[in-house]
Motif scaffolding. Sequence first.
Motif, short mmCIF file in Angstrom:
data_model
loop_
_atom_site.label_atom_id
_atom_site.label_comp_id
_atom_site.label_asym_id
_atom_site.label_seq_id
_atom_site.Cartn_x
_atom_site.Cartn_y
_atom_site.Cartn_z
N ALA A 1 25.35 12.37 -50.96
CA ALA A 1 24.14 13.06 -49.93
C ALA A 1 23.05 13.85 -50.58
CB ALA A 1 24.69 13.11 -48.08
N LEU A 2 21.64 13.94 -50.81
CA LEU A 2 20.59 15.60 -50.66
C LEU A 2 20.37 15.27 -49.06
CD1 LEU A 2 18.68 13.09 -53.31
CD2 LEU A 2 20.48 14.73 -53.85
N LYS A 3 21.35 16.93 -49.01
CA LYS A 3 20.61 17.66 -48.22
C LYS A 3 19.24 18.81 -48.11
CE LYS A 3 23.00 21.63 -45.35
NZ LYS A 3 24.30 21.95 -45.03
N GLY A 4 19.41 18.52 -46.80
CA GLY A 4 17.82 19.45 -47.28
C GLY A 4 16.50 19.53 -46.01
N ARG A 5 16.06 20.28 -45.58
CA ARG A 5 15.15 20.67 -44.46
C ARG A 5 14.03 19.53 -44.62
NH1 ARG A 5 14.85 26.79 -42.39
NH2 ARG A 5 17.72 27.02 -41.63
N SER A 6 13.09 19.75 -43.58
CA SER A 6 11.81 18.82 -44.03
C SER A 6 10.88 19.86 -45.11
CB SER A 6 11.02 18.57 -42.41
OG SER A 6 9.88 17.72 -43.43
N GLY A 7 10.31 19.10 -46.01
CA GLY A 7 9.80 19.84 -47.75
C GLY A 7 10.75 20.20 -48.52
N SER A 8 11.75 20.41 -48.54
CA SER A 8 13.15 20.71 -49.79
C SER A 8 13.12 20.27 -50.63
CB SER A 8 14.18 20.71 -48.67
OG SER A 8 14.68 19.58 -48.50
N GLY A 9 12.33 19.23 -51.12
CA GLY A 9 12.45 17.96 -51.87
C GLY A 9 13.37 17.39 -52.72
N LYS A 10 13.73 16.48 -50.89
CA LYS A 10 15.42 15.75 -51.12
C LYS A 10 14.50 14.42 -51.64
CE LYS A 10 16.10 15.55 -46.52
NZ LYS A 10 15.41 16.17 -45.52
N THR A 11 13.47 14.30 -50.56
CA THR A 11 12.65 12.97 -50.72
C THR A 11 12.21 12.75 -51.63
OG1 THR A 11 12.54 12.69 -48.09
CG2 THR A 11 10.89 10.48 -49.33
N THR A 12 11.56 13.81 -52.68
CA THR A 12 9.98 14.08 -54.40
C THR A 12 11.84 13.71 -54.94
OG1 THR A 12 9.00 15.17 -53.28
CG2 THR A 12 9.52 14.55 -55.57
N LEU A 13 13.02 14.21 -54.92
CA LEU A 13 13.72 13.97 -55.76
C LEU A 13 14.18 12.60 -55.69
CD1 LEU A 13 16.19 14.73 -57.97
CD2 LEU A 13 17.57 16.03 -56.08
N LEU A 14 14.43 11.76 -54.47
CA LEU A 14 14.87 10.55 -54.41
C LEU A 14 13.89 9.47 -55.11
CD1 LEU A 14 17.90 9.25 -53.17
CD2 LEU A 14 15.76 8.58 -51.25
N ASN A 15 12.69 9.68 -55.32
CA ASN A 15 11.19 8.75 -55.69
C ASN A 15 11.52 9.19 -57.40
OD1 ASN A 15 10.88 8.12 -53.40
ND2 ASN A 15 8.74 9.94 -52.67
N VAL A 16 12.03 10.23 -57.86
CA VAL A 16 11.67 9.96 -58.73
C VAL A 16 13.31 9.64 -60.03
CG1 VAL A 16 12.83 12.00 -60.95
CG2 VAL A 16 11.12 12.84 -59.22
N LEU A 17 13.95 9.81 -59.10
CA LEU A 17 15.75 8.77 -59.37
C LEU A 17 15.53 7.59 -59.37
CD1 LEU A 17 18.44 10.98 -57.41
CD2 LEU A 17 17.10 10.99 -59.90
N GLY A 18 14.23 6.94 -58.21
CA GLY A 18 13.96 5.91 -58.29
C GLY A 18 12.76 4.92 -58.67
N THR A 19 12.86 6.14 -60.38
CA THR A 19 11.40 5.45 -61.10
C THR A 19 10.15 5.39 -59.45
OG1 THR A 19 11.89 3.25 -60.67
CG2 THR A 19 13.28 4.73 -62.55
N LEU A 20 10.16 5.54 -58.94
CA LEU A 20 8.41 5.71 -57.83
C LEU A 20 7.51 6.51 -57.92
CD1 LEU A 20 10.35 4.86 -54.72
CD2 LEU A 20 9.19 3.34 -55.77
N ASP A 21 8.51 7.28 -59.00
CA ASP A 21 7.64 8.83 -59.43
C ASP A 21 7.95 9.20 -60.55
OD1 ASP A 21 5.19 11.04 -59.73
OD2 ASP A 21 6.64 11.80 -57.84
N LYS A 22 7.49 10.02 -61.39
CA LYS A 22 7.49 10.64 -62.64
C LYS A 22 7.40 12.03 -62.48
CE LYS A 22 6.48 6.67 -65.92
NZ LYS A 22 5.35 6.78 -67.48
#
Length: 242
Positions: A49-70
């Motif tokens: 699990a990636l834990k964090g408040r809104s704006g902590s970067g967890k969704t951005t990190l998930l997108n990077v891991l999933g190659t949706l973002d570089k």
Amino acid sequence: MIPEQQMEQHQQGLIMEAKGVKRTFGKGNNAVHALKNVNLHIPKGCLVALKGRSGSGKTTLLNVLGTLDKPTEGTVYFQNKNITDLSDKERTNLRRKDIGLIFQSFALTPYMTALENVEFGLRIADIPSKERTKLAEEALNLVGMKKRMKHRPYELSGGEQQRVAIARCVAHQPALILADEPTAELDSKMAFQVIHLFKKLIQDTGMTVVLTTHDPDVMELVDYLYELEDGEIVQTKQIANI
């Protein structure tokens, strides 16, 4: 914190690793640093699990891991292969075959049955047509939706729709599943069932699941927990005995 010796042992069986990952949006004084020097290790066959408040970067990190973002800087490895600089086509193929994505909104096609939604996902993954129905039925059975596979999304509860979304994701048997807040729209009972479904999938298939969450009940059920704050990993915990 995870003992260093134990982490070293698990690193020998990593499915994904991020080294020095940064993600910056904008330039100069307007730059927003969504991720700052993130180092992450995802062992095979675990629920992370990636834990964090809104704006902590967890969704951005998930997108990077999933190659949706570089990433702006840093390197991401998947199954010991550097996937940071893959072409758009290579990244798409990776998501079609090896990395499954589950979104918070379920993203089901409303006028398709559960079975047709899963079959459609298999078609996108370039699975031959003669194999799609069998694989779709197996995936729906795996998530406990065998008796509801002829129903359309509006005929299903939120928990059932999430199960269909999971079935669509796992039908082509990816090695890694990335799920963005998969229990956010569910009540506590349904959320509990979804997390235990993930754990069963891991046990039965050997796949790995990484999810984002801010639900404390979910955090107690995972194997590893990474806490993000202002784009940085500030704490790493082993929750379950692996």
